[in-house]
Design a protein around this motif. Structure first.
Motif, PDB file in Angstrom:
ATOM      1  N   LEU A 190      -3.629   9.811   2.572  1.00 39.99           N
ATOM      2  CA  LEU A 190      -2.894  10.988   2.061  1.00 39.99           C
ATOM      3  C   LEU A 190      -2.592  10.667   0.335  1.00 39.99           C
ATOM      4  CD1 LEU A 190      -0.320  10.997   4.810  1.00 39.99           C
ATOM      5  CD2 LEU A 190      -2.448  12.065   4.473  1.00 39.99           C
ATOM      6  N   PRO A 191      -1.941  11.766   0.084  1.00 45.61           N
ATOM      7  CA  PRO A 191      -1.770  11.765  -1.548  1.00 45.61           C
ATOM      8  C   PRO A 191      -0.617  10.471  -1.802  1.00 45.61           C
ATOM      9  CG  PRO A 191      -1.781  14.096  -0.993  1.00 45.61           C
ATOM     10  CD  PRO A 191      -1.941  13.206   0.444  1.00 45.61           C
ATOM     11  N   HIS A 235      14.143  12.867   1.133  1.00 47.07           N
ATOM     12  CA  HIS A 235      13.090  13.079   2.285  1.00 47.07           C
ATOM     13  C   HIS A 235      12.139  14.020   1.992  1.00 47.07           C
ATOM     14  CE1 HIS A 235      16.326  11.253   4.316  1.00 47.07           C
ATOM     15  NE2 HIS A 235      16.959  12.435   4.428  1.00 47.07           N
ATOM     16  N   ARG A 236      10.874  13.936   2.415  1.00 48.89           N
ATOM     17  CA  ARG A 236       9.733  14.476   2.163  1.00 48.89           C
ATOM     18  C   ARG A 236       8.876  15.005   3.511  1.00 48.89           C
ATOM     19  NH1 ARG A 236       9.139  15.934  -3.354  1.00 48.89           N
ATOM     20  NH2 ARG A 236      10.418  14.568  -4.501  1.00 48.89           N
ATOM     21  N   ILE A 237       8.079  15.900   3.397  1.00 51.25           N
ATOM     22  CA  ILE A 237       7.105  16.160   4.573  1.00 51.25           C
ATOM     23  C   ILE A 237       5.736  16.723   4.024  1.00 51.25           C
ATOM     24  CG2 ILE A 237       7.801  18.468   4.703  1.00 51.25           C
ATOM     25  CD1 ILE A 237       7.403  18.174   7.946  1.00 51.25           C
ATOM     26  N   LEU A 238       4.632  16.322   4.866  1.00 50.06           N
ATOM     27  CA  LEU A 238       3.271  16.782   4.131  1.00 50.06           C
ATOM     28  C   LEU A 238       2.569  17.306   5.453  1.00 50.06           C
ATOM     29  CD1 LEU A 238       0.827  14.796   2.211  1.00 50.06           C
ATOM     30  CD2 LEU A 238       0.202  15.474   4.500  1.00 50.06           C
ATOM     31  N   THR A 239       1.800  18.510   5.354  1.00 54.68           N
ATOM     32  CA  THR A 239       1.176  18.864   6.375  1.00 54.68           C
ATOM     33  C   THR A 239      -0.429  18.688   6.067  1.00 54.68           C
ATOM     34  OG1 THR A 239       2.466  21.022   6.441  1.00 54.68           O
ATOM     35  CG2 THR A 239       0.147  21.264   7.494  1.00 54.68           C
ATOM     36  N   ALA A 267       0.966  -1.107  -0.133  1.00 54.38           N
ATOM     37  CA  ALA A 267       0.025  -0.036   0.027  1.00 54.38           C
ATOM     38  C   ALA A 267       0.839   1.348   0.088  1.00 54.38           C
ATOM     39  CB  ALA A 267      -1.041  -0.164   1.337  1.00 54.38           C
ATOM     40  N   ARG A 268       0.998   1.925  -1.005  1.00 56.45           N
ATOM     41  CA  ARG A 268       1.651   3.092  -0.944  1.00 56.45           C
ATOM     42  C   ARG A 268       0.978   4.231  -0.245  1.00 56.45           C
ATOM     43  NH1 ARG A 268       3.226   3.548  -7.251  1.00 56.45           N
ATOM     44  NH2 ARG A 268       1.874   1.824  -7.514  1.00 56.45           N
ATOM     45  N   TRP A 304       3.401  16.681  -0.867  1.00 59.23           N
ATOM     46  CA  TRP A 304       4.485  16.282  -0.324  1.00 59.23           C
ATOM     47  C   TRP A 304       5.556  17.235  -0.680  1.00 59.23           C
ATOM     48  CZ3 TRP A 304       4.996  12.418   3.257  1.00 59.23           C
ATOM     49  CH2 TRP A 304       3.836  11.584   3.291  1.00 59.23           C
ATOM     50  N   ARG A 305       6.278  17.866   0.383  1.00 57.39           N
ATOM     51  CA  ARG A 305       7.357  19.031   0.164  1.00 57.39           C
ATOM     52  C   ARG A 305       8.713  18.357   0.505  1.00 57.39           C
ATOM     53  NH1 ARG A 305       6.991  22.052   3.939  1.00 57.39           N
ATOM     54  NH2 ARG A 305       4.993  21.136   5.204  1.00 57.39           N
TER      55      ARG A 305
END
Length: 437
Positions: free
Chosen positions: A158-159, A194-198, A142-143, A206-207
């Motif tokens: 989440l996206p 590396h990524r982060i999501l608010t 599951a992505r 994802w940033r």
């Protein structure tokens, strides 16, 4: 009806609703805009937190892994909870057995995500922060990641994004801005950034985020006062020797609000917990990174059976971080012998607000008792509690994750955050009976 009567009636309504479980409060928000406004008011939130329904609870996530190749019956999650014992040694001497009943909340597998559970953080990430639960499984299964309210069953997916199969991700909460964030740390020996999501209102994306220290993740995360902590292995990046000991483990500290990383060196492999609002590391004297030794094998149970003696001395070490800037620790060690405590069967669940360290059995087996243990560091006593109420809906052994201090944050409007509601699965109920006629 005059305005004073209306105010009186509203106060009476709020007084009654403040005594209900949070799951019921969430439902009443949908009655009308007026009710939604009243139940989101600061007055009601403070009133609710003074009632017994808002006291900290143990949260149990039971995972039916099923058959990985099957189209159904794989990665079904069930959530239960019950109030934490307050001063368990005053209720019953530690030599006796306390019995408590768990309350069932929801059983679901949203959108057939099939997220199986592995204790190895390389393949499954679970997180808990301020009333919400986060799951991210193996990319092969599951992505998408899932955030849900384990009490109401509301959730959001989440996206989707590409992740290497050894996925590391964490869930944190900023109490100032009232924001949840998901941190994805790329495997240091694989592709990706590396990524982060608010997580919240509006478009989620994802940033990219940078981390100055290359490291491999070695533990689940724990979020304390807006800082997310987890254990990392930076042996390929730093080699600091002291007294013939090579320090290569670090505690990664991620400020959820500022999105900045800092690091604290530690001497050895350990677990991280929230101890009375402070970061603490906890480990057994003979602790080791069994996941690294087993190299991701599913035969972890066999390894523990063969390599951990039943009568091993329970020498527990707890270090509490007293000063973050100076990195000063208070260090404690506790040794006790108790024939009802088998270390190979339990995991650290955390510490209660009163400082009781909680251990939980790692697997649920039908028709066998399930226990949690409260360890009192001051008295050096261990109270065993049998948890009943899981029923016989589980036909085979299941993985289980236990979390302490579950209290829903009424300052967060999960009706806005979690827009999907999963219908209850109806194959079985929790009395061992079929729901269908």
């Amino acid at each position: 009806m005059n305005s004073s009567s209306l105010i009186s009636n509203n106060d009476l309504i709020l007084e009654i609703l403040s005594r209900l479980p949070s799951k019921s409060v969430t439902r009443f928000r949908c009655v009308s805009k007026l009710w939604a406004s009243m139940l989101c008011s600061l007055y009601f939130k403070e009133l609710f937190l003074t009632r017994s329904s808002a006291k900290p609870r143990l949260l149990f996530a039971i995972i039916e892994n099923g058959d990985e190749d099957a189209e159904a019956g794989c990665g079904v999650w069930s959530f239960f909870s019950l109030p934490q014992l307050e001063y368990p040694y005053e209720q019953s001497p530690s030599t006796s057995l306390v019995v408590a009943a768990a309350e069932f909340h929801v059983r679901f597998s949203p959108d057939s995500l099939k997220i199986n559970h592995y204790y190895n953080v390389r393949h499954c990430s679970c997180g808990y922060a301020s009333g919400l639960f986060y799951i991210h499984g193996n990319r092969c299964q599951a992505r998408p990641a899932l955030i849900c309210n384990p009490i109401t069953g509301r959730y959001e997916i989440l996206p989707e994004r590409y992740t290497y199969r050894k996925a590391y991700s964490f869930f944190g909460f900023d109490p100032v801005e009232k924001q949840y964030k998901v941190l994805y740390m790329a495997y240091p020996y694989g592709p990706g950034r590396h990524r982060i999501l608010t997580f919240g209102y509006g478009d989620m994306r994802w940033r990219k985020i940078n981390c100055s220290l290359r490291h491999e993740v070695k533990s689940d995360g724990v979020c304390i006062n807006g800082v997310l902590y987890y254990l990392g292995d930076a042996s390929d990046s730093i080699h600091v020797s002291s007294d013939d000991v090579t320090l290569h483990y670090v505690i990664v500290c991620f400020d959820v609000r500022s999105e900045e990383f800092t690091f604290i060196e530690v001497e050895r492999f350990c677990r991280l917990i929230n101890y009375k609002g402070k970061l603490a590391v906890i480990y057994w004297e003979d602790d080791e990174d069994v996941y690294e030794i087993c190299n991701g094998s599913k035969d972890l149970e066999k390894y523990l059976e063969e390599n951990l003696e039943v009568d091993a001395t329970n020498e527990l070490h707890v270090w509490v971080l007293e000063d973050v800037e100076k990195q000063e620790w208070s260090r404690y060690a506790y040794t006790w012998t108790d024939d009802k405590f088998f270390r190979r069967h339990v995991s650290f669940a955390g510490a209660t607000v009163l400082g009781e360290i909680v251990f939980s059995v790692r697997k649920y087996t039908p028709k066998q008792p399930f226990y949690v243990y409260y360890f009192n560091p001051e008295r050096k006593t261990l109270q065993r509690v049998e948890i009943q109420g899981f029923g016989e809906a589980f036909k085979t052994s299941c993985s289980i994750r236990t979390f302490v201090n579950h209290v829903e944050d009424l300052n967060v409007n999960d009706l806005e955050l979690l827009k999907s509601v999963h219908p209850p699965l109806e194959e079985t109920d929790y009395e061992g009976n079929s729901d269908s006629e």
